[in-house]
Design a protein around this motif. Structure first.
Motif, short mmCIF file in Angstrom:
data_model
loop_
_atom_site.label_atom_id
_atom_site.label_comp_id
_atom_site.label_asym_id
_atom_site.label_seq_id
_atom_site.Cartn_x
_atom_site.Cartn_y
_atom_site.Cartn_z
N VAL A 94 0.94 -1.18 0.13
CA VAL A 94 0.08 -0.09 -0.03
C VAL A 94 1.04 1.27 -0.10
N TYR A 95 0.57 2.21 -0.80
CA TYR A 95 1.35 3.41 -1.01
C TYR A 95 0.50 4.58 -0.57
N VAL A 96 0.81 5.57 0.20
CA VAL A 96 0.31 6.73 0.49
C VAL A 96 1.17 7.97 0.17
N LEU A 97 0.45 8.91 -0.62
CA LEU A 97 1.30 10.15 -0.87
C LEU A 97 0.46 11.09 -0.55
N ALA A 98 1.20 12.06 0.02
CA ALA A 98 0.91 13.34 0.41
C ALA A 98 1.33 14.68 0.40
N THR A 99 1.01 15.85 0.58
CA THR A 99 1.58 16.89 0.69
C THR A 99 2.18 17.22 2.05
N ALA A 100 3.21 17.80 2.41
CA ALA A 100 3.65 18.31 3.69
C ALA A 100 4.70 19.47 3.34
N PRO A 101 4.25 20.74 3.87
CA PRO A 101 3.56 20.89 4.93
C PRO A 101 2.15 21.21 4.21
N GLU A 102 0.87 21.33 5.03
CA GLU A 102 -0.18 21.44 4.67
C GLU A 102 -0.36 22.62 3.59
N TYR A 114 5.44 13.66 -0.30
CA TYR A 114 6.10 12.27 0.28
C TYR A 114 5.26 11.24 0.24
N TYR A 115 6.12 10.03 0.28
CA TYR A 115 5.33 8.81 0.46
C TYR A 115 5.69 7.87 1.41
N LYS A 116 4.77 7.27 1.82
CA LYS A 116 5.16 6.07 2.78
C LYS A 116 4.21 4.90 2.28
N SER A 117 4.98 3.58 2.66
CA SER A 117 4.50 2.40 2.11
C SER A 117 4.34 1.26 3.24
N SER A 118 3.45 0.19 3.03
CA SER A 118 3.49 -0.50 4.04
C SER A 118 2.90 -2.10 3.36
N PRO A 119 3.19 -3.08 3.99
CA PRO A 119 2.61 -4.40 3.35
C PRO A 119 1.30 -4.29 3.45
N ILE A 120 0.48 -4.80 2.65
CA ILE A 120 -0.89 -4.67 2.28
C ILE A 120 -1.42 -5.78 3.34
N ASP A 121 -1.12 -6.46 3.82
CA ASP A 121 -1.66 -7.44 4.77
C ASP A 121 -1.08 -7.06 6.26
N ASN A 122 -0.34 -6.37 6.56
CA ASN A 122 0.24 -6.04 7.87
C ASN A 122 0.37 -4.59 7.75
N LEU A 123 -0.56 -3.56 7.99
CA LEU A 123 -0.57 -2.13 7.84
C LEU A 123 0.39 -1.71 8.89
N PHE A 124 1.38 -1.06 8.68
CA PHE A 124 1.97 -0.27 9.51
C PHE A 124 2.86 0.88 9.01
N PHE A 125 2.96 2.06 9.25
CA PHE A 125 3.48 3.16 8.40
C PHE A 125 4.50 3.83 9.48
N GLU A 126 5.81 3.85 9.08
CA GLU A 126 6.79 4.43 10.02
C GLU A 126 6.55 5.87 10.15
N PRO A 127 6.76 6.40 11.37
CA PRO A 127 6.46 8.02 11.89
C PRO A 127 7.43 8.61 11.05
N GLY A 128 7.13 9.89 10.84
CA GLY A 128 7.97 10.92 10.08
C GLY A 128 7.21 11.26 8.88
N LEU A 129 7.77 12.19 7.81
CA LEU A 129 7.50 12.73 7.01
C LEU A 129 7.14 11.64 5.63
N GLY A 130 8.22 10.63 5.43
CA GLY A 130 8.00 9.61 4.64
C GLY A 130 9.27 9.83 3.54
N THR A 131 9.35 9.34 2.55
CA THR A 131 10.35 9.31 1.34
C THR A 131 10.00 10.51 0.27
N PRO A 132 10.72 11.38 0.10
CA PRO A 132 10.67 12.69 -0.85
C PRO A 132 10.03 11.91 -2.02
#
Length: 185
Positions: free
Chosen positions: A87-95, A101-119
């Motif tokens: 699963v990928y989540v892409l979002a703007t920061a700051p608002e 930035y994007y964050k990713s997680s395994p689809i069957d074990n959702l967990f997202f690392e804290p922080g802005l993510g990867t540019p």
């Protein structure tokens, strides 16, 4: 029947306060699950600002925090890569606009690392990048992940691409012919 309403479903019945904002992105997988990234209206620095919620085919909801208020993510989109189970989540920061930035997680074990993510979209010229968009279909090795956004001040569009195709086998050189020659031979 198409004229009957279904019962109300609460993504998080334990949430109190401003649990919903008007930003959400939905995708479905082949098993009938619905994935969403939802922005809350919570304001405490360590409270969930964006959550990824999943509705099982049986109708139950689970959720995980994707970002907290102090990270200032907004206008998030969610993309599914079932082939690679991500699963990928892409979002703007700051608002107010800045970078994507994007964050990713395994689809069957959702967990997202804290922080802005990867540019994903970030540069020194366009400083107010916002409003990421991408495909409406699910991703796979053939599609990769393509994202497009714009800078509200410079009025330029920016894009980036994540290639999901597996690395190929590098060629093996077994001989050279001719053995020498001018440049370009």
């Amino acid at each position: 029947a198409t004229d009957l309403w279904q019962p109300t479903e609460l993504v998080d019945p334990t949430c109190s306060g401003a649990c919903a904002d008007d930003h959400l992105s939905l995708k479905a997988d082949s098993a009938g699950r619905v994935f969403s990234v939802i922005k809350t209206g919570l304001t405490g620095a360590n409270e969930a600002l964006n959550v990824v919620a999943v509705r099982s085919a049986a109708g139950s909801w689970s959720r995980t925090v994707c970002g907290v208020v102090s990270e200032h993510h907004t206008r998030a989109i969610l993309l599914l890569d079932e082939q690679n189970g991500t699963v990928y989540v892409l979002a703007t920061a700051p608002e107010a606009g800045g970078a994507i930035y994007y964050k990713s997680s395994p689809i069957d074990n959702l967990f997202f690392e804290p922080g802005l993510g990867t540019p994903f979209l970030l540069n020194t010229t366009d400083l107010t990048i916002n409003n990421i968009t991408s495909t409406k279909q699910n991703l796979n090795d053939a599609t990769g992940l393509l994202g497009l956004a714009s800078d509200q001040n410079t009025r330029f569009y920016l894009h980036n691409f994540l290639d999901f195709s597996p690395p190929g086998n590098p060629p093996t050189i077994t001989s050279l012919a001719p053995a020498s020659g001018p440049a370009g031979t």
